[in-house]
Motif scaffolding. Structure first.
Motif, PDB file in Angstrom:
ATOM      1  N   SER A  25       0.624  -1.341   0.247  1.00  0.00           N
ATOM      2  CA  SER A  25      -0.010  -0.020  -0.001  1.00  0.00           C
ATOM      3  C   SER A  25       0.962   1.248   0.375  1.00  0.00           C
ATOM      4  CB  SER A  25      -0.943   0.218   1.307  1.00  0.00           C
ATOM      5  OG  SER A  25      -1.658  -1.414   1.081  1.00  0.00           O
ATOM      6  N   LYS A  26       2.643   1.099   0.500  1.00  0.00           N
ATOM      7  CA  LYS A  26       2.540   2.241   0.894  1.00  0.00           C
ATOM      8  C   LYS A  26       3.628   2.602  -0.479  1.00  0.00           C
ATOM      9  CE  LYS A  26       6.787   1.146   2.104  1.00  0.00           C
ATOM     10  NZ  LYS A  26       7.852   1.051   3.233  1.00  0.00           N
ATOM     11  N   ASN A  27       3.524   1.845  -1.012  1.00  0.00           N
ATOM     12  CA  ASN A  27       4.203   0.843  -2.314  1.00  0.00           C
ATOM     13  C   ASN A  27       3.916   2.140  -3.669  1.00  0.00           C
ATOM     14  OD1 ASN A  27       6.960   0.808  -0.729  1.00  0.00           O
ATOM     15  ND2 ASN A  27       6.841  -1.697  -1.395  1.00  0.00           N
ATOM     16  N   SER A  28       2.860   1.880  -3.227  1.00  0.00           N
ATOM     17  CA  SER A  28       1.924   2.085  -4.100  1.00  0.00           C
ATOM     18  C   SER A  28       0.820   3.038  -4.623  1.00  0.00           C
ATOM     19  CB  SER A  28       0.426   0.859  -4.565  1.00  0.00           C
ATOM     20  OG  SER A  28      -0.052   1.022  -3.673  1.00  0.00           O
ATOM     21  N   CYS A  29       1.226   3.851  -2.867  1.00  0.00           N
ATOM     22  CA  CYS A  29       0.341   5.288  -2.846  1.00  0.00           C
ATOM     23  C   CYS A  29       1.086   6.311  -2.646  1.00  0.00           C
ATOM     24  CB  CYS A  29       0.755   5.527  -0.906  1.00  0.00           C
ATOM     25  SG  CYS A  29      -0.144   7.003  -0.595  1.00  0.00           S
ATOM     26  N   ASN A  30       0.516   7.463  -4.538  1.00  0.00           N
ATOM     27  CA  ASN A  30       1.167   8.869  -4.716  1.00  0.00           C
ATOM     28  C   ASN A  30       0.802   9.657  -4.348  1.00  0.00           C
ATOM     29  OD1 ASN A  30       1.142   7.623  -7.445  1.00  0.00           O
ATOM     30  ND2 ASN A  30      -0.432   7.379  -7.948  1.00  0.00           N
ATOM     31  N   ASP A  31       0.386   9.739  -3.056  1.00  0.00           N
ATOM     32  CA  ASP A  31       0.051  10.498  -1.611  1.00  0.00           C
ATOM     33  C   ASP A  31       1.062  10.818  -0.555  1.00  0.00           C
ATOM     34  OD1 ASP A  31      -0.461  12.252   0.218  1.00  0.00           O
ATOM     35  OD2 ASP A  31      -2.346  12.837  -0.487  1.00  0.00           O
ATOM     36  N   SER A  32       2.486  12.069  -0.940  1.00  0.00           N
ATOM     37  CA  SER A  32       3.084  11.994   0.388  1.00  0.00           C
ATOM     38  C   SER A  32       2.931  12.200   1.721  1.00  0.00           C
ATOM     39  CB  SER A  32       4.725  12.759   0.028  1.00  0.00           C
ATOM     40  OG  SER A  32       4.036  14.290  -0.203  1.00  0.00           O
ATOM     41  N   LEU A  34      -0.091  10.728   2.426  1.00  0.00           N
ATOM     42  CA  LEU A  34      -0.498   8.941   3.086  1.00  0.00           C
ATOM     43  C   LEU A  34       0.339   8.341   2.928  1.00  0.00           C
ATOM     44  CD1 LEU A  34      -3.519   7.823   3.771  1.00  0.00           C
ATOM     45  CD2 LEU A  34      -3.617   7.709   0.961  1.00  0.00           C
ATOM     46  N   ARG A  35       1.619   7.910   2.344  1.00  0.00           N
ATOM     47  CA  ARG A  35       2.421   7.425   2.191  1.00  0.00           C
ATOM     48  C   ARG A  35       3.123   6.717   3.501  1.00  0.00           C
ATOM     49  NH1 ARG A  35       3.926   8.210  -2.604  1.00  0.00           N
ATOM     50  NH2 ARG A  35       5.776  10.044  -1.709  1.00  0.00           N
ATOM     51  N   TRP A  36       3.511   8.420   3.862  1.00  0.00           N
ATOM     52  CA  TRP A  36       4.400   8.669   5.836  1.00  0.00           C
ATOM     53  C   TRP A  36       3.390   8.246   6.005  1.00  0.00           C
ATOM     54  CZ3 TRP A  36       4.082  10.610  10.086  1.00  0.00           C
ATOM     55  CH2 TRP A  36       4.836  11.177  10.744  1.00  0.00           C
ATOM     56  N   LYS A  37       2.013   7.744   6.425  1.00  0.00           N
ATOM     57  CA  LYS A  37       1.115   7.636   7.211  1.00  0.00           C
ATOM     58  C   LYS A  37       1.322   6.012   7.094  1.00  0.00           C
ATOM     59  CE  LYS A  37      -1.176  11.025   7.966  1.00  0.00           C
ATOM     60  NZ  LYS A  37      -2.663  11.998   7.731  1.00  0.00           N
ATOM     61  N   ILE A  38       1.530   5.326   5.967  1.00  0.00           N
ATOM     62  CA  ILE A  38       1.123   4.299   6.252  1.00  0.00           C
ATOM     63  C   ILE A  38       2.091   3.758   6.619  1.00  0.00           C
ATOM     64  CG2 ILE A  38       0.804   2.230   4.175  1.00  0.00           C
ATOM     65  CD1 ILE A  38      -1.064   4.369   2.934  1.00  0.00           C
TER      66      ILE A  38
END
Length: 134
Positions: A25-32, A34-38
């Motif tokens: 999920s983290k690797n596929s997320c484009n939103d930085s 949200l990616r940090w939270k994941i």
């Protein structure tokens, strides 16, 4: 309602699945943001998994192939949300399970509840941001 019954090995497998799902999920997320939270949640989950397999003297496991195969079929636009949804399902199974062969303990249950709540919050956040893009 069916209540899952997990033993040490099946719990370790669900935790391995959960770690993989959150990392994907983290690797596929484009939103930085949200990616940090994941990433933070994935790190907490990996610590719990490592502690669990160490406490019960288990070998590390790979995530189930069906998650990997299914995730390859997802489009980029739905990938993060779908993987977070699967992660929520996985942690919900661990949270509501009845355990055989071992006592889960309050610390373990509290960490699982935290991970479940955070996964659901991130899923809602992702869903809300997806709706804003439309």
């Amino acid at each position: 309602m069916l209540i899952p019954v997990l033993n040490k090995e099946s719990t370790a497998q669900e935790l391995a699945n959960l770690c993989w799902l959150l990392n994907e999920s983290k690797n596929s997320c484009n939103d930085s943001n949200l990616r940090w939270k994941i990433a933070q949640l994935a790190s907490d989950t990996e610590e719990l998994y490592e502690s669990f397999i160490e406490d019960f003297n288990l070998l590390p496991l790979e995530a189930s192939n069906h998650y990997k195969e299914f995730s390859e079929k997802l489009s980029d636009g739905e990938r993060t949300e779908s993987l977070l949804s699967f992660a929520f399902n996985s942690v919900a199974v661990i949270d509501c399970a009845r355990y055989e062969e071992f006592e889960s303990g309050n610390e373990f249950r509290n960490k699982i509840k935290f991970i479940r709540n955070e996964t659901l919050r991130l899923l809602h956040e992702k869903k809300g941001r997806s709706n804003e893009d439309e």
